[in-house]
Design a protein around this motif. Sequence first.
Motif, short mmCIF file in Angstrom:
data_model
loop_
_atom_site.label_atom_id
_atom_site.label_comp_id
_atom_site.label_asym_id
_atom_site.label_seq_id
_atom_site.Cartn_x
_atom_site.Cartn_y
_atom_site.Cartn_z
N LYS A 22 73.92 -31.01 14.15
CA LYS A 22 73.17 -30.93 15.41
C LYS A 22 73.15 -32.29 16.08
N ALA A 24 71.91 -35.61 18.16
CA ALA A 24 70.71 -36.43 18.05
C ALA A 24 69.81 -36.19 19.26
N LEU A 25 68.50 -36.24 19.04
CA LEU A 25 67.55 -36.08 20.13
C LEU A 25 67.28 -37.44 20.78
N PHE A 30 61.78 -36.45 21.77
CA PHE A 30 60.75 -36.61 20.73
C PHE A 30 59.37 -36.64 21.37
N TYR A 70 58.91 -43.61 19.93
CA TYR A 70 59.86 -42.52 20.23
C TYR A 70 61.29 -43.04 20.21
N LYS A 73 62.37 -43.32 16.62
CA LYS A 73 62.74 -42.00 16.08
C LYS A 73 64.12 -41.59 16.58
N ALA A 74 64.39 -41.87 17.86
CA ALA A 74 65.69 -41.51 18.44
C ALA A 74 66.81 -42.29 17.78
N ASP A 77 67.43 -40.83 14.40
CA ASP A 77 68.11 -39.54 14.52
C ASP A 77 69.58 -39.75 14.90
N LYS A 78 69.86 -40.79 15.70
CA LYS A 78 71.24 -41.09 16.08
C LYS A 78 72.04 -41.49 14.84
N ARG A 80 71.35 -40.59 11.77
CA ARG A 80 71.51 -39.37 10.99
C ARG A 80 72.68 -38.55 11.52
N TYR A 81 72.75 -38.40 12.82
CA TYR A 81 73.83 -37.61 13.44
C TYR A 81 75.19 -38.23 13.16
N GLU A 84 76.17 -37.65 9.51
CA GLU A 84 76.52 -36.24 9.30
C GLU A 84 77.85 -35.91 9.97
#
Length: 93
Positions: A22, A24-25, A30, A70, A73-74, A77-78, A80-81, A84
């Motif tokens: 998925k 990244a947000l 967030f 926020y 967190k972004a 998440d980036k 993580r993306y 992955e």
Amino acid sequence: MSAPRETKKRTARRKKDPNAPKRALSAYMFFANENRDIVRAENPGISFGQVGRILGEKWKGLNEEEKQPYEAKAEADKKRYESEKELYNATKA
């Protein structure tokens, strides 16, 4: 008289791989996910579009210090993306 219109052929969109990671947000997403229910509680009966408008105004009103959690967190998440995605591309090839 106008010439008859040519019909365009529709191109079929490729199917998305369900195993793909998925995206990244963003920092705003967030923020919106955390505050959407609060905005709905403060303004019962408002439409989906109005919720988005209020969230956008609140986001613009935040200063850099308030946006920092926020954005952190972004960034996480980036990362993580990206990890992955690397793993996905390695197994796909």
